[in-house]
Design an enzyme around this catalytic site. Structure first.
Site, PDB file in Angstrom:
ATOM      1  N   GLU A 164       0.824  -1.207   0.000  1.00  0.00           N
ATOM      2  CA  GLU A 164       0.000   0.000   0.000  1.00  0.00           C
ATOM      3  C   GLU A 164       0.863   1.264   0.000  1.00  0.00           C
ATOM      4  O   GLU A 164       0.452   2.290  -0.561  1.00  0.00           O
ATOM      5  CB  GLU A 164      -0.976  -0.046   1.180  1.00  0.00           C
ATOM      6  CG  GLU A 164      -2.044  -1.121   0.960  1.00  0.00           C
ATOM      7  CD  GLU A 164      -2.915  -1.387   2.164  1.00  0.00           C
ATOM      8  OE1 GLU A 164      -4.143  -1.250   2.050  1.00  0.00           O
ATOM      9  OE2 GLU A 164      -2.371  -1.738   3.229  1.00  0.00           O
ATOM     10  N   GLU A 208      -4.139  -9.656   3.367  1.00  0.00           N
ATOM     11  CA  GLU A 208      -4.965  -9.419   4.555  1.00  0.00           C
ATOM     12  C   GLU A 208      -6.111 -10.411   4.705  1.00  0.00           C
ATOM     13  O   GLU A 208      -6.451 -10.826   5.821  1.00  0.00           O
ATOM     14  CB  GLU A 208      -5.521  -7.983   4.533  1.00  0.00           C
ATOM     15  CG  GLU A 208      -4.520  -6.924   4.937  1.00  0.00           C
ATOM     16  CD  GLU A 208      -3.648  -6.446   3.799  1.00  0.00           C
ATOM     17  OE1 GLU A 208      -2.949  -5.442   3.979  1.00  0.00           O
ATOM     18  OE2 GLU A 208      -3.673  -7.080   2.719  1.00  0.00           O
TER      19      GLU A 208
END
Length: 254
Positions: free
Chosen positions: A108, A128
Site C-alpha cells: 500500500e 490481509e
C-alpha cells in the site's frame, strides 16, 4: 532513541530508507512518524524535487509491525494515515524502490507512490484476507485504478503473491532492475525527474491525481488553477531562457 529511517540527499533527490531490516522493515509508529516528517521536509524545501523510498536489507516492507500492534501501537499519523503517507502523499513526486517483499501495508506504500522501480525478484501482495482482515491503507482504493479491475479483484480476494515481473507487464512497475539494484535504478529515474522544473512537477502531479473525478465541463478551468501559477513563475522564464541560450536551466522553485 535510534532513528528507524535513514534520510540522505542526492542533489535534488531525497532518499528515505526504512531501516528495520531485523523486522523486515515492518511499519512501527516511530517509523511512520519519521517518514511523515521527512516528506514534510521534501515539500517544504525548494532545493528538493523528488523523493525515493526504499527498505534496508532484502525486504521493502512487510506491512504493519504486528508485535507493536499487539502492544496497542498503530503506525498511523493523524491526517496522513498508515506509514505517515498513504492518506496524504507529498505534493512532490515519490518513487518506490522495491527489493524483496512489499506486502500488505508495504504494498500500500508502493501504491501511494507515483513511480515504481522493482527488482525482478521482488513480490507484491495484499494478504490481509488470509488473516481475517481487509487492506485498509489504500490498497482497496488504489489498486483497481493502477491495473485492470479483474486482476485487482483476484489479487485482493486470493491474497496471493504477485511477482514484480507480472506487475511490470501491466505497467504497475515502471522499471525493472536486477536483484540488489532497485535503488540504483530508482535514483537514475529520480535524477531524470529532478532535472525538470520543481513547480511544474508538483503541479503536473496534482492535476493527474485530482482530475480523475473532476466534472468534464470544469476540467480545463480547474487545471488552470494549478498550471497558471507555473506559467507565471520565474522557473518558466528560466526554462525559456535556457532553451534559447542552449544551456541547462537553473531551477529555483519559484
Amino acid at each position: 532513541m535510534t532513528a528507524q529511517l535513514d534520510v540522505t540527499e542526492h542533489g535534488r533527490v531525497l532518499v528515505l530508507t526504512m531501516n528495520r531490516p531485523e523486522a523486515r522493515n515492518a511499519m512501527s509508529l516511530q517509523l511512520a512518524e519519521e517518514i511523515s516528517a521527512a516528506l514534510e521536509t521534501l515539500d517544504a524545501r525548494d532545493d528538493l524535487s523528488v523523493a525515493v523510498i526504499t527498505g534496508a536489507g532484502s525486504t521493502f516492507c512487510a506491512g504493519m509491525d504486528l508485535k507493536g500492534f499487539a502492544r496497542g501501537e498503530i503506525p498511523v499519523v493523524e491526517g496522513k494515515g498508515f506509514a505517515g503517507l498513504v492518506k496524504a502523499p507529498p505534493r512532490k513526486p515519490l518513487i518506490a524502490a522495491v527489493e524483496g517483499y512489499a506486502l500488505a501495508g508495504g504494498f500500500e506504500i508502493v501504491l501511494a507512490c507515483d513511480l515504481v522501480v522493482a527488482s525482478r525478484t521482488a513480490n507484491f501482495g495484499l494478504p490481509e484476507v488470509k488473516r481475517g482482515l481487509s487492506a485498509a491503507a489504500g490498497g482497496l482504493l488504489r489498486l483497481q485504478h493502477r491495473i485492470p479491475y479483474h486482476l485487482a479483484m483476484e489479487l485482493v480476494l486470493t491474497g496471493r503473491m504477485w511477482p514484480a515481473t507480472d506487475a511490470a507487464a501491466v505497467h504497475l512497475v515502471n522499471r525493472l532492475a536486477e536483484p540488489g539494484e532497485a535503488l540504483t535504478e530508482a535514483l537514475k529515474l529520480a535524477e531524470e525527474v529532478a532535472g525538470n522544473a520543481p513547480l511544474a512537477l508538483a503541479a503536473s502531479k496534482r492535476v493527474l491525481v485530482d482530475s480523475v473525478d473532476w466534472p468534464l465541463a470544469e476540467k480545463f478551468d480547474r487545471q488552470e488553477q494549478h498550471v497558471d501559477p507555473v506559467r507565471r513563475s520565474a522557473d518558466a522564464k528560466e526554462g525559456a531562457a535556457a532553451f534559447v541560450e542552449k544551456r541547462a536551466p537553473q531551477w529555483t522553485g519559484h
